[in-house]
Enzyme design. Structure first.
Site, mmCIF file in Angstrom:
data_model
loop_
_atom_site.group_PDB
_atom_site.id
_atom_site.type_symbol
_atom_site.label_atom_id
_atom_site.label_comp_id
_atom_site.label_asym_id
_atom_site.label_seq_id
_atom_site.Cartn_x
_atom_site.Cartn_y
_atom_site.Cartn_z
ATOM 1 N N TYR A 251 -15.190 10.846 -5.207
ATOM 2 C CA TYR A 251 -14.000 10.463 -5.968
ATOM 3 C C TYR A 251 -13.245 11.677 -6.471
ATOM 4 C CZ TYR A 251 -11.325 9.446 -10.179
ATOM 5 O OH TYR A 251 -10.345 9.432 -11.137
ATOM 6 N N ASP B 93 0.843 -1.194 0.000
ATOM 7 C CA ASP B 93 0.000 0.000 0.000
ATOM 8 C C ASP B 93 0.883 1.250 0.000
ATOM 9 O OD1 ASP B 93 -1.866 1.998 0.541
ATOM 10 O OD2 ASP B 93 -2.880 0.868 2.113
ATOM 11 N N LYS C 204 -16.623 -0.062 -15.362
ATOM 12 C CA LYS C 204 -16.661 1.152 -16.176
ATOM 13 C C LYS C 204 -17.474 0.896 -17.448
ATOM 14 C CE LYS C 204 -14.019 3.229 -13.200
ATOM 15 N NZ LYS C 204 -12.712 3.790 -13.468
ATOM 16 N N LEU C 205 -17.955 1.968 -18.057
ATOM 17 C CA LEU C 205 -18.957 1.863 -19.112
ATOM 18 C C LEU C 205 -18.558 0.934 -20.258
ATOM 19 C CD1 LEU C 205 -21.638 2.851 -20.388
ATOM 20 C CD2 LEU C 205 -20.303 4.685 -21.456
ATOM 21 N N LYS D 260 -9.458 13.206 -5.459
ATOM 22 C CA LYS D 260 -8.379 13.413 -6.424
ATOM 23 C C LYS D 260 -7.961 14.881 -6.472
ATOM 24 C CE LYS D 260 -6.555 11.023 -8.865
ATOM 25 N NZ LYS D 260 -5.269 10.293 -8.667
ATOM 26 N N ASN E 267 -22.640 9.151 -23.914
ATOM 27 C CA ASN E 267 -22.598 7.756 -23.482
ATOM 28 C C ASN E 267 -23.438 6.841 -24.367
ATOM 29 O OD1 ASN E 267 -20.882 8.367 -21.399
ATOM 30 N ND2 ASN E 267 -22.444 8.301 -19.794
ATOM 31 N N THR F 280 -7.140 13.202 -12.884
ATOM 32 C CA THR F 280 -8.314 13.073 -13.739
ATOM 33 C C THR F 280 -8.907 14.432 -14.103
ATOM 34 O OG1 THR F 280 -10.623 12.267 -13.742
ATOM 35 C CG2 THR F 280 -9.670 12.800 -11.618
ATOM 36 N N ASP F 281 -9.642 14.463 -15.199
ATOM 37 C CA ASP F 281 -10.351 15.689 -15.565
ATOM 38 C C ASP F 281 -11.559 15.952 -14.670
ATOM 39 O OD1 ASP F 281 -12.024 13.671 -16.494
ATOM 40 O OD2 ASP F 281 -12.168 14.421 -18.540
ATOM 41 N N GLU F 282 -11.973 14.969 -13.895
ATOM 42 C CA GLU F 282 -13.165 15.130 -13.059
ATOM 43 C C GLU F 282 -12.964 16.151 -11.944
ATOM 44 O OE1 GLU F 282 -15.556 11.766 -12.077
ATOM 45 O OE2 GLU F 282 -14.605 10.514 -13.607
#
Length: 352
Positions: free
Chosen positions: A159, A58, A198-199, A163, A258, A133-135
């Site tokens: 999430y 970890d 994931k999608l 990040k 999507n 991430t872009d999120e």
């Protein structure tokens, strides 16, 4: 030698395979906790490759990280280790705080202590590359310009908030301590070895197993899709030539709703592996209740990376999604290993 954290996950695993496929690249110490999405089968081809050293552990284990840094003296750390699924963060945010925030802090502190002990030449060459991430930027309207590196952080899920916090820590370690960091914020990745929560992998495997293809809300959520191989090449470029303290957005220049992604997958499967009844896979599409706080649109402006370092993705969405579908068709052993384990347990709680 480089240290890669989270190297048994989707992006980290692809990066290690890509890195060690390049002649002359040094070896990799791969530190991974092997949570549900970590899969050593992804790295099966490296079983007898002495350049790959796997360590089960970890990033939050300070003693272990310090030991690895002392023993292997890596010239760079690339931090992929993260909890990354929005749905899971909604139902269990504590793990995201622990790994993405506290874990990154521990890794930064161990790395900084190690860096402080290096001689001047090694110290100058050292890099800490944080993969994000872009999120973290939040959500865009349909007509808003794509995210640039100067866009304000507005995370909307546990999430993305975790990040964002890790990004801020990395930035602070550069400005406070002079620690040599670089951050990259990527758009939605897809490609081989992707865990099927994931999608894209979920749709492929559900389609092949005659299950429903679940679409949140109206399916008009827009994402910029980045083929994982392109992401790996961008990270190599940034690691080699990126400016310390800078952030680089990595995107695929492929905005897709999507529902359009799902229909594209169905069309490719109709061609490559038709249903036995002759019907299209689109008949398996079903719309389900939208998740809380679902961001409407993400879009990455990757022009800084192209302008300063000359990087541009080599895959279009059409070429990348076809490669991805074909990979899943060609790798039933890897898929069965996932489907027989944690994927099946997860799926049973979602759509059955």
């Amino acid at each position: 030698m480089i240290l890669v954290t989270g190297g048994a996950g989707f992006i980290g695993g692809n990066f290690i395979l890509d890195w060690l496929s390049v002649p002359g690249n040094e070896g990799v110490v791969n530190l991974d906790k092997l949570t549900y999405a970590g899969n050593l089968a992804t790295l099966a081809s490296l079983k007898d490759d002495r350049r790959h050293i796997f360590v089960h552990g970890d990033i939050g284990d300070k003693e272990l990280v310090a030991k690895l840094l002392k023993e292997h003296q890596p010239r760079a750390i690339i931090n992929f280790a993260a909890e990354s699924h929005v749905d899971r963060s909604i139902h269990g945010p504590a793990e995201f705080v622990t790994t993405n925030i506290v874990g990154t802090f521990n890794l930064l502190e161990c790395a900084r202590e190690h860096w402080n002990g290096l001689d001047d030449l090694a110290k100058k060459a050292f890099r800490f590359h944080h993969v994000s991430t872009d999120e973290v930027y939040g959500s865009l309207s349909a007509t808003a310009p794509a995210f640039t590196e100067t866009h304000a952080y507005e995370p909307n899920s546990p999430y993305s908030a975790s990040k964002a916090a890790s990004d801020h820590l990395v930035r602070a370690w550069f400005h406070t301590y002079g620690f040599p960091v670089i951050t990259t914020n990527c758009s939605n990745n897809y490609g081989p070895y992707h865990f099927p929560e994931k999608l894209i992998p979920l749709v492929i495997l559900n389609a092949l197993n005659s299950k429903l293809l679940p679409i949140y809300g109206d399916g008009q959520q827009i994402r910029d899709w980045l083929y994982v191989g392109d992401h790996c090449s961008a990270i190599r470029e940034v690691l080699a030539n990126g400016k310390l303290g800078e952030t680089y957005n990595i995107g695929g220049w492929n905005e897709k709703a999507n529902i359009d992604v799902v229909k594209a997958i169905c069309a490719i499967l109709d061609e490559l592996k038709p249903r036995s009844d002759g019907k299209s896979y689109v008949e398996q599409i079903t719309y389900v209740k939208d998740r809380p706080g679902h961001d409407r649109r993400y879009a990455i402006d990757a022009s800084k990376l192209e302008r300063e370092l000359g990087w541009h993705p080599s895959e279009t969405f059409d070429t990348g999604i076809r490669k991805t579908v074909q990979w899943y068709l060609d790798n039933p052993i890897w898929i069965e290993g996932v489907v027989s384990g944690s994927y099946r347990d997860w799926l049973s709680k979602q759509y059955n």
